[in-house]
Design an enzyme around this catalytic site. Structure first.
Site, PDB file in Angstrom:
ATOM      1  N   ASP A  70      96.973 141.940 122.136  1.00  0.00           N
ATOM      2  CA  ASP A  70      97.287 140.648 122.765  1.00  0.00           C
ATOM      3  C   ASP A  70      98.693 140.789 123.342  1.00  0.00           C
ATOM      4  O   ASP A  70      99.650 141.004 122.588  1.00  0.00           O
ATOM      5  CB  ASP A  70      97.237 139.524 121.709  1.00  0.00           C
ATOM      6  CG  ASP A  70      97.516 138.153 122.302  1.00  0.00           C
ATOM      7  OD1 ASP A  70      98.255 138.057 123.308  1.00  0.00           O
ATOM      8  OD2 ASP A  70      97.006 137.157 121.750  1.00  0.00           O
ATOM      9  N   TYR A 121     101.571 130.148 138.805  1.00  0.00           N
ATOM     10  CA  TYR A 121     100.974 131.478 139.009  1.00  0.00           C
ATOM     11  C   TYR A 121     101.706 132.272 140.092  1.00  0.00           C
ATOM     12  O   TYR A 121     102.095 133.427 139.852  1.00  0.00           O
ATOM     13  CB  TYR A 121      99.484 131.307 139.322  1.00  0.00           C
ATOM     14  CG  TYR A 121      98.715 132.607 139.480  1.00  0.00           C
ATOM     15  CD1 TYR A 121      98.402 133.400 138.375  1.00  0.00           C
ATOM     16  CD2 TYR A 121      98.287 133.036 140.732  1.00  0.00           C
ATOM     17  CE1 TYR A 121      97.680 134.583 138.516  1.00  0.00           C
ATOM     18  CE2 TYR A 121      97.573 134.211 140.885  1.00  0.00           C
ATOM     19  CZ  TYR A 121      97.267 134.983 139.782  1.00  0.00           C
ATOM     20  OH  TYR A 121      96.562 136.149 139.925  1.00  0.00           O
ATOM     21  N   THR A 175      86.000 136.524 139.826  1.00  0.00           N
ATOM     22  CA  THR A 175      86.062 136.719 138.369  1.00  0.00           C
ATOM     23  C   THR A 175      86.187 135.346 137.712  1.00  0.00           C
ATOM     24  O   THR A 175      86.328 134.325 138.398  1.00  0.00           O
ATOM     25  CB  THR A 175      87.298 137.558 137.956  1.00  0.00           C
ATOM     26  OG1 THR A 175      88.476 136.803 138.267  1.00  0.00           O
ATOM     27  CG2 THR A 175      87.351 138.907 138.645  1.00  0.00           C
ATOM     28  N   LYS A 202     103.838 135.919 139.497  1.00  0.00           N
ATOM     29  CA  LYS A 202     103.538 137.198 140.145  1.00  0.00           C
ATOM     30  C   LYS A 202     104.744 137.685 140.961  1.00  0.00           C
ATOM     31  O   LYS A 202     104.956 138.895 141.095  1.00  0.00           O
ATOM     32  CB  LYS A 202     102.287 137.077 141.022  1.00  0.00           C
ATOM     33  CG  LYS A 202     100.995 136.843 140.212  1.00  0.00           C
ATOM     34  CD  LYS A 202     100.696 137.959 139.213  1.00  0.00           C
ATOM     35  CE  LYS A 202      99.320 137.819 138.572  1.00  0.00           C
ATOM     36  NZ  LYS A 202      99.051 138.859 137.551  1.00  0.00           N
TER      37      LYS A 202
HETATM   38  N1  LIG Z   1      90.568 137.477 140.612  1.00  0.00           N
HETATM   39  C1  LIG Z   1      91.447 137.460 141.609  1.00  0.00           C
HETATM   40  O1  LIG Z   1      91.170 136.964 142.718  1.00  0.00           O
HETATM   41  C2  LIG Z   1      92.800 138.082 141.424  1.00  0.00           C
HETATM   42  C3  LIG Z   1      93.619 138.206 142.558  1.00  0.00           C
HETATM   43  C4  LIG Z   1      94.873 138.774 142.412  1.00  0.00           C
HETATM   44  C5  LIG Z   1      95.297 139.202 141.171  1.00  0.00           C
HETATM   45  N2  LIG Z   1      94.492 139.058 140.071  1.00  0.00           N
HETATM   46  C6  LIG Z   1      94.985 139.559 138.771  1.00  0.00           C
HETATM   47  O2  LIG Z   1      94.053 140.493 138.249  1.00  0.00           O
HETATM   48  C7  LIG Z   1      94.214 140.557 136.823  1.00  0.00           C
HETATM   49  C8  LIG Z   1      92.841 140.485 136.163  1.00  0.00           C
HETATM   50  O3  LIG Z   1      92.297 139.200 136.421  1.00  0.00           O
HETATM   51  P1  LIG Z   1      90.736 138.924 136.614  1.00  0.00           P
HETATM   52  O4  LIG Z   1      90.575 138.301 137.934  1.00  0.00           O
HETATM   53  O5  LIG Z   1      89.945 140.106 136.264  1.00  0.00           O
HETATM   54  O6  LIG Z   1      90.554 137.746 135.536  1.00  0.00           O
HETATM   55  P2  LIG Z   1      89.641 137.573 134.243  1.00  0.00           P
HETATM   56  O7  LIG Z   1      88.251 138.007 134.517  1.00  0.00           O
HETATM   57  O8  LIG Z   1      89.909 136.195 133.784  1.00  0.00           O
HETATM   58  O9  LIG Z   1      90.281 138.627 133.209  1.00  0.00           O
HETATM   59  C9  LIG Z   1      91.540 138.416 132.654  1.00  0.00           C
HETATM   60  C10 LIG Z   1      91.676 139.390 131.497  1.00  0.00           C
HETATM   61  O10 LIG Z   1      92.987 139.220 130.920  1.00  0.00           O
HETATM   62  C11 LIG Z   1      92.804 139.054 129.524  1.00  0.00           C
HETATM   63  N3  LIG Z   1      93.915 138.340 128.885  1.00  0.00           N
HETATM   64  C12 LIG Z   1      94.342 137.080 129.131  1.00  0.00           C
HETATM   65  N4  LIG Z   1      95.357 136.783 128.285  1.00  0.00           N
HETATM   66  C13 LIG Z   1      95.555 137.874 127.507  1.00  0.00           C
HETATM   67  C14 LIG Z   1      96.442 138.201 126.460  1.00  0.00           C
HETATM   68  N5  LIG Z   1      97.330 137.307 125.990  1.00  0.00           N
HETATM   69  N6  LIG Z   1      96.397 139.437 125.903  1.00  0.00           N
HETATM   70  C15 LIG Z   1      95.484 140.332 126.337  1.00  0.00           C
HETATM   71  N7  LIG Z   1      94.591 140.088 127.306  1.00  0.00           N
HETATM   72  C16 LIG Z   1      94.636 138.875 127.886  1.00  0.00           C
HETATM   73  C17 LIG Z   1      91.491 138.318 129.383  1.00  0.00           C
HETATM   74  O11 LIG Z   1      91.008 138.393 128.052  1.00  0.00           O
HETATM   75  P3  LIG Z   1      90.032 137.245 127.421  1.00  0.00           P
HETATM   76  O12 LIG Z   1      88.640 137.571 127.870  1.00  0.00           O
HETATM   77  O13 LIG Z   1      90.260 137.424 125.947  1.00  0.00           O
HETATM   78  O14 LIG Z   1      90.524 135.920 127.944  1.00  0.00           O
HETATM   79  C18 LIG Z   1      90.655 139.115 130.380  1.00  0.00           C
HETATM   80  O15 LIG Z   1      90.253 140.339 129.818  1.00  0.00           O
HETATM   81  C19 LIG Z   1      95.155 139.409 136.457  1.00  0.00           C
HETATM   82  O16 LIG Z   1      96.469 139.907 136.253  1.00  0.00           O
HETATM   83  C20 LIG Z   1      95.126 138.512 137.692  1.00  0.00           C
HETATM   84  O17 LIG Z   1      96.273 137.732 137.838  1.00  0.00           O
HETATM   85  C21 LIG Z   1      93.249 138.524 140.180  1.00  0.00           C
END
Ligand SMILES: NC(=O)c1ccc[n+]([C@@H]2O[C@H](COP(=O)([O-])OP(=O)(O)OC[C@H]3O[C@@H](n4cnc5c(N)ncnc54)[C@H](OP(=O)(O)O)[C@@H]3O)[C@@H](O)[C@H]2O)c1
Length: 251
Positions: free
Chosen positions: A60, A167, A202, A171
């Site tokens: 975590d 957010y 996601t 970033k």
């Molecule tokens: N999706 C987009 O459009 C997008 C665009 C730009 C950047 N991003 C970035 O991409 C990254 C991944 O996001 P995603 O879109 O794949 O979102 P997601 O599907 O919601 O996945 C987020 C992941 O982070 C984990 N997490 C959250 N808090 C945590 C903590 N305290 N300790 C450890 N793990 C933790 C979650 O675990 P749980 O399952 O336990 O909650 C999950 O595995 C993020 O940094 C996000 O800001 C996403």
């Protein structure tokens, strides 16, 4: 030949899971960081079934003790770390935040705990192991919404998005951390870059993104596998253009 050891935080779903899958398909040993054991073990099983050498590690990013224990376990098992992908992140708390003038500081702190302070906690705990690798790579998963250049450029599609504080500013802070770690490590073989996956479907955005998680993960995979001629201290990834090209983005 010894396998490359890669730790991905937040690897139980979304872009992190896909990053682990793609790095595993390249023959890396992938350490599946997840805060929840059940979700982490399910991801580990799915990755192993796809042929990857995947191992769950409880982590975590807001809990320094769990991060330290993960570092000690990696040291005992492998003695070093070749790739760190700081992928764990949240926007769901931030979505309740609305415009800057109505920002909840409690929500903002919660976002920063994960997206900013969590990255520092994990990076500092893993750096001794990364320094032992031949040429480690650190990837900080950021976002184009943290780009001050894009957000303030009237010609950018990002300038059309509603203003919000939590957010995007988290970033932007992560981008500066990327630049500062790259500066500190510039005389070492370690490269530190920020990834922009692009708007990806996601749970983070209710699966509204127009790219797949696999496409988003390609950006982290590219930066995790840079050769010695690759850049350090950049924001690289999906450019919000009709061509959907990859490249360096403005900070
Ligand atoms: N999706 C987009 O459009 C997008 C665009 C730009 C950047 N991003 C970035 O991409 C990254 C991944 O996001 P995603 O879109 O794949 O979102 P997601 O599907 O919601 O996945 C987020 C992941 O982070 C984990 N997490 C959250 N808090 C945590 C903590 N305290 N300790 C450890 N793990 C933790 C979650 O675990 P749980 O399952 O336990 O909650 C999950 O595995 C993020 O940094 C996000 O800001 C996403």
């Amino acid at each position: 030949m010894t396998a490359t050891i890669a730790l991905i935080t937040g690897a139980n779903k979304g872009i992190g899971f896909e990053t682990a899958r793609q790095l595993g398909a390249q023959g890396m040993t992938v350490l599946v960081g997840a805060r929840d054991e059940e979700r982490g073990r399910a991801a580990e099983s799915a990755l192993r079934e796809s042929g990857a050498d995947a191992r769950f590690v409880q982590l975590d990013v807001t809990d320094a003790k769990s991060v330290q224990q993960a570092a000690e376990w990696i040291e005992a098992e492998y003695g070093r770390l070749d790739v760190l992908v700081n992928n764990a992140g949240t926007a769901t708390i931030a979505r309740r935040g609305a415009p800057p003038s109505q920002t909840s500081l409690d929500d903002m702190r919660a976002v920063y705990e994960i997206n900013v302070f969590g990255v520092v906690t994990v990076t500092n705990a893993m750096l001794p192991l990364l320094r032992r690798a031949e040429a480690a790579r650190i990837v900080n998963v950021s976002s184009e919404v943290g780009s001050i250049g894009s957000q303030s450029d009237p010609a950018s599609p990002l300038a059309q998005l509603p203003a919000s504080a939590q957010y995007p500013s988290s970033k932007a802070a992560l981008d500066m951390l990327t630049a500062m770690y790259a500066k500190e490590l510039r005389d070492t073989p370690i490269k530190v870059n920020a990834a922009n996956p692009g708007y990806t479907a996601t749970d983070l955005n209710g699966n509204s993104g127009f790219r797949s998680a696999a496409e988003g993960a390609e950006v982290s995979v590219h930066l995790a596998t840079l050769d010695a001629s690759g850049p350090t201290g950049t924001l690289w990834g999906y450019q919000w253009s009709p061509q959907g090209a990859y490249g360096t983005l403005p900070w």
